[in-house]
Design a protein around this motif. Structure first.
Motif, PDB file in Angstrom:
ATOM      1  N   SER A   4       2.019   7.302  -6.171  1.00  0.00           N
ATOM      2  CA  SER A   4       1.119   8.340  -6.678  1.00  0.00           C
ATOM      3  C   SER A   4       1.799   9.728  -6.436  1.00  0.00           C
ATOM      4  CB  SER A   4      -0.119   7.510  -7.248  1.00  0.00           C
ATOM      5  OG  SER A   4      -0.378   7.231  -5.316  1.00  0.00           O
ATOM      6  N   GLY A   5       2.532   9.825  -5.364  1.00  0.00           N
ATOM      7  CA  GLY A   5       2.711  10.877  -5.055  1.00  0.00           C
ATOM      8  C   GLY A   5       2.349  11.703  -3.610  1.00  0.00           C
ATOM      9  N   LYS A   6       1.753  10.093  -2.989  1.00  0.00           N
ATOM     10  CA  LYS A   6       0.858  10.590  -1.723  1.00  0.00           C
ATOM     11  C   LYS A   6       2.232  10.128  -0.780  1.00  0.00           C
ATOM     12  CE  LYS A   6      -3.247  10.356  -3.163  1.00  0.00           C
ATOM     13  NZ  LYS A   6      -4.573   8.853  -3.899  1.00  0.00           N
ATOM     14  N   LYS A  32       1.290  -0.811   0.225  1.00  0.00           N
ATOM     15  CA  LYS A  32       0.015   0.111   0.146  1.00  0.00           C
ATOM     16  C   LYS A  32       0.790   1.577   0.086  1.00  0.00           C
ATOM     17  CE  LYS A  32      -3.781   2.670   2.372  1.00  0.00           C
ATOM     18  NZ  LYS A  32      -4.645   2.326   3.456  1.00  0.00           N
ATOM     19  N   ALA A  33       1.551   1.256   0.912  1.00  0.00           N
ATOM     20  CA  ALA A  33       2.817   2.396   0.817  1.00  0.00           C
ATOM     21  C   ALA A  33       3.658   2.668  -0.266  1.00  0.00           C
ATOM     22  CB  ALA A  33       4.063   2.092   1.760  1.00  0.00           C
ATOM     23  N   GLN A  34       3.567   1.684  -1.244  1.00  0.00           N
ATOM     24  CA  GLN A  34       4.308   2.174  -2.204  1.00  0.00           C
ATOM     25  C   GLN A  34       3.610   2.405  -3.264  1.00  0.00           C
ATOM     26  OE1 GLN A  34       5.936  -1.852  -4.096  1.00  0.00           O
ATOM     27  NE2 GLN A  34       6.486  -0.652  -6.301  1.00  0.00           N
ATOM     28  N   MET A  35       2.500   1.610  -3.628  1.00  0.00           N
ATOM     29  CA  MET A  35       1.209   3.073  -4.367  1.00  0.00           C
ATOM     30  C   MET A  35       1.276   3.770  -3.707  1.00  0.00           C
ATOM     31  SD  MET A  35      -1.875  -0.550  -5.281  1.00  0.00           S
ATOM     32  CE  MET A  35      -1.984  -0.518  -3.358  1.00  0.00           C
ATOM     33  N   ALA A  66       4.736   7.348   4.217  1.00  0.00           N
ATOM     34  CA  ALA A  66       5.746   7.198   5.380  1.00  0.00           C
ATOM     35  C   ALA A  66       4.792   6.724   6.452  1.00  0.00           C
ATOM     36  CB  ALA A  66       5.392   8.778   5.596  1.00  0.00           C
ATOM     37  N   ALA A  67       3.329   6.573   6.064  1.00  0.00           N
ATOM     38  CA  ALA A  67       2.515   6.272   7.371  1.00  0.00           C
ATOM     39  C   ALA A  67       2.322   4.600   7.800  1.00  0.00           C
ATOM     40  CB  ALA A  67       1.198   6.943   8.038  1.00  0.00           C
TER      41      ALA A  67
END
Length: 172
Positions: free
Chosen positions: A37-39, A30-33, A44-45
């Protein structure tokens, strides 16, 4: 996700996280996605959660640091550097980790430490001449006798041509 169907992929990973909320690799995905996608703050969370679930993974720590650096938020630079240093304790010969650490320290304004990290990166890549040059520059700004100063000295000496090393060994 790889087919650029972001919403479907995010729904899918969220469903997986509902099923297995303590799976660090689902949080990593999820973090990689999110990061791609610029988030970066949201990424980081999720990386933070992944590391909390698998503290022994230098890869997860490095990815977390990358997300932190991508936020361009000066308040997270120390946290990014801490994660990179933890990753480097397990993977000291990984050039990309040293490059990211140089970035974190450079953004903090610690040019001597950043230059030291670049010396480590060059040494890990087998770029002896560059490693020696960076180490020499770093030593000028680091506190003499500090751990990083001593390591920079080691890099400088270990990457010096044989005739220079021989000369330095003979000097008191």
């Amino acid at each position: 996700y790889m087919r650029h169907r972001y919403d479907e992929a995010m729904t899918g990973i969220d469903a997986l996280l509902q099923t297995e909320p303590n799976n660090p690799y689902f949080h990593e995905m999820k973090a990689q996605m999110l990061l791609e996608s610029g988030k970066s703050s949201e990424a980081a969370a999720d990386y933070r959660r992944a590391v909390a679930l698998n503290e022994d993974s230098p890869l997860l720590r490095a990815e977390w640091a990358q997300a932190l650096l991508a936020t361009n938020d000066p308040s997270v630079l120390d946290e990014a550097a801490e994660q990179l240093q933890a990753a480097l304790r397990q993977e000291p010969q990984t050039p990309s980790l040293w490059r990211q650490l140089a970035t974190a320290w450079g953004r903090k304004g610690d040019q001597a430490a950043a230059t030291y990290a670049l010396a480590e990166e060059a040494a890990a890549m087998g770029r002896d001449r560059a490693a020696a040059q960076y180490a020499d520059r770093a030593m000028k700004g680091l506190p003499k006798g500090s751990a990083y100063w001593l390591r920079a000295q080691d890099i400088k000496l270990s990457t010096a041509p044989d005739d220079i090393r021989d000369k330095q060994k003979k000097e008191p």
